[in-house]
Design a protein around this motif. Structure first.
Motif, mmCIF file in Angstrom:
data_model
loop_
_atom_site.group_PDB
_atom_site.id
_atom_site.type_symbol
_atom_site.label_atom_id
_atom_site.label_comp_id
_atom_site.label_asym_id
_atom_site.label_seq_id
_atom_site.Cartn_x
_atom_site.Cartn_y
_atom_site.Cartn_z
ATOM 1 N N ASP A 25 0.762 -1.378 -0.146
ATOM 2 C CA ASP A 25 -0.171 -0.042 -0.015
ATOM 3 C C ASP A 25 0.649 1.321 -0.164
ATOM 4 O O ASP A 25 0.678 2.346 -0.540
ATOM 5 N N VAL A 26 2.040 1.160 0.741
ATOM 6 C CA VAL A 26 2.776 2.434 0.757
ATOM 7 C C VAL A 26 3.287 2.847 -0.748
ATOM 8 O O VAL A 26 3.483 3.941 -1.187
ATOM 9 N N CYS A 27 3.970 1.575 -1.423
ATOM 10 C CA CYS A 27 4.505 1.859 -2.687
ATOM 11 C C CYS A 27 3.443 2.393 -3.595
ATOM 12 O O CYS A 27 3.557 3.163 -4.588
ATOM 13 N N ALA A 28 2.162 1.742 -3.400
ATOM 14 C CA ALA A 28 0.950 2.227 -4.247
ATOM 15 C C ALA A 28 0.767 3.702 -4.129
ATOM 16 O O ALA A 28 0.337 4.483 -5.016
ATOM 17 N N ALA A 29 0.768 4.138 -2.851
ATOM 18 C CA ALA A 29 0.311 5.651 -2.623
ATOM 19 C C ALA A 29 1.440 6.447 -3.118
ATOM 20 O O ALA A 29 1.083 7.461 -3.576
ATOM 21 N N LEU A 30 2.806 6.215 -3.028
ATOM 22 C CA LEU A 30 3.806 6.756 -3.671
ATOM 23 C C LEU A 30 3.770 6.865 -5.111
ATOM 24 O O LEU A 30 3.920 7.770 -5.638
ATOM 25 N N GLU A 31 3.244 5.917 -5.788
ATOM 26 C CA GLU A 31 3.306 5.697 -7.180
ATOM 27 C C GLU A 31 1.834 6.739 -7.440
ATOM 28 O O GLU A 31 2.160 7.839 -8.432
ATOM 29 N N LYS A 32 1.027 6.814 -6.795
ATOM 30 C CA LYS A 32 -0.140 7.825 -6.910
ATOM 31 C C LYS A 32 0.168 9.146 -7.021
ATOM 32 O O LYS A 32 -0.069 10.115 -7.815
ATOM 33 N N GLN A 33 1.073 9.405 -5.954
ATOM 34 C CA GLN A 33 1.462 10.924 -5.696
ATOM 35 C C GLN A 33 2.611 11.056 -6.765
ATOM 36 O O GLN A 33 2.416 12.232 -7.396
ATOM 37 N N ARG A 34 3.571 10.242 -6.790
ATOM 38 C CA ARG A 34 4.426 10.610 -8.078
ATOM 39 C C ARG A 34 3.780 10.840 -9.581
ATOM 40 O O ARG A 34 4.102 11.814 -10.009
ATOM 41 N N ALA A 35 2.839 10.190 -9.862
ATOM 42 C CA ALA A 35 2.068 10.308 -10.759
ATOM 43 C C ALA A 35 1.366 11.872 -11.238
ATOM 44 O O ALA A 35 1.543 12.330 -12.196
ATOM 45 N N GLY A 36 0.863 11.866 -10.071
ATOM 46 C CA GLY A 36 -0.036 13.239 -9.847
ATOM 47 C C GLY A 36 1.202 14.503 -9.863
ATOM 48 O O GLY A 36 1.022 15.567 -10.752
ATOM 49 N N TYR A 37 2.454 14.348 -9.228
ATOM 50 C CA TYR A 37 3.487 15.406 -9.510
ATOM 51 C C TYR A 37 3.861 15.588 -11.028
ATOM 52 O O TYR A 37 4.363 16.648 -11.382
ATOM 53 N N GLU A 38 4.090 14.122 -11.455
ATOM 54 C CA GLU A 38 4.571 14.330 -13.110
ATOM 55 C C GLU A 38 3.377 14.974 -13.914
ATOM 56 O O GLU A 38 4.010 15.751 -14.678
ATOM 57 N N ARG A 39 2.153 14.891 -13.587
ATOM 58 C CA ARG A 39 1.156 15.532 -14.406
ATOM 59 C C ARG A 39 1.175 17.099 -14.275
ATOM 60 O O ARG A 39 1.005 17.736 -15.291
ATOM 61 N N ARG A 40 1.521 17.497 -13.243
ATOM 62 C CA ARG A 40 1.756 18.800 -12.806
ATOM 63 C C ARG A 40 2.902 19.300 -13.123
ATOM 64 O O ARG A 40 3.419 20.401 -12.871
ATOM 65 N N GLU A 41 3.816 18.696 -13.762
ATOM 66 C CA GLU A 41 5.265 18.909 -14.082
ATOM 67 C C GLU A 41 6.262 19.453 -12.931
ATOM 68 O O GLU A 41 7.157 20.154 -13.011
ATOM 69 N N ASN A 42 5.919 18.751 -11.874
ATOM 70 C CA ASN A 42 6.707 19.040 -10.460
ATOM 71 C C ASN A 42 7.797 17.773 -10.665
ATOM 72 O O ASN A 42 7.682 16.684 -9.786
ATOM 73 N N THR A 43 8.883 18.041 -11.465
ATOM 74 C CA THR A 43 9.842 16.915 -11.405
ATOM 75 C C THR A 43 10.427 16.618 -10.170
ATOM 76 O O THR A 43 10.755 15.723 -9.641
ATOM 77 N N ARG A 44 10.535 17.730 -9.141
ATOM 78 C CA ARG A 44 11.396 17.577 -7.696
ATOM 79 C C ARG A 44 10.656 16.738 -7.241
ATOM 80 O O ARG A 44 11.161 15.645 -6.350
ATOM 81 N N GLN A 45 9.428 16.976 -6.977
ATOM 82 C CA GLN A 45 8.501 16.106 -5.713
ATOM 83 C C GLN A 45 8.348 14.952 -6.367
ATOM 84 O O GLN A 45 8.204 13.597 -5.943
ATOM 85 N N ALA A 46 7.983 14.446 -7.956
ATOM 86 C CA ALA A 46 7.923 13.289 -8.400
ATOM 87 C C ALA A 46 9.051 12.351 -8.245
ATOM 88 O O ALA A 46 9.167 11.125 -7.728
ATOM 89 N N THR A 47 10.373 12.969 -8.429
ATOM 90 C CA THR A 47 11.697 12.269 -8.109
ATOM 91 C C THR A 47 11.729 11.941 -6.531
ATOM 92 O O THR A 47 12.397 10.902 -6.195
ATOM 93 N N ASP A 48 11.446 12.701 -5.690
ATOM 94 C CA ASP A 48 11.318 12.440 -4.235
ATOM 95 C C ASP A 48 10.680 11.182 -4.015
ATOM 96 O O ASP A 48 10.729 10.278 -3.247
ATOM 97 N N CYS A 49 9.293 11.030 -4.660
ATOM 98 C CA CYS A 49 8.625 9.941 -4.429
ATOM 99 C C CYS A 49 9.160 8.614 -4.985
ATOM 100 O O CYS A 49 9.210 7.721 -4.589
#
Length: 64
Positions: A25-49
């Protein structure tokens, strides 16, 4: 002294995001967050995830 060529080394693609560990569940939540940051072009936060997912204990041993 050996005269045969060694097998090539296979490296992971550092530009592709890791896959969530199955059933985690932790990895699934991180993936969901990462994808959201990527859609918003927030590369730094996506990379942190991505880094957090790769370092997550349940993720170790699974392929990225």
């Amino acid at each position: 002294m050996s005269t045969t060529q060694e097998s090539p080394i296979t490296l992971l693609d550092p530009t592709s995001p890791p896959r969530p560990a199955p059933g985690c569940d932790v990895c699934a939540a991180l993936e969901k967050q990462r994808a959201g940051y990527e859609r918003r072009e927030n590369t730094r936060q996506a990379t942190d995830c991505e880094v957090e997912m790769r370092n997550h204990p349940k993720h170790s041993g699974s392929t990225s």
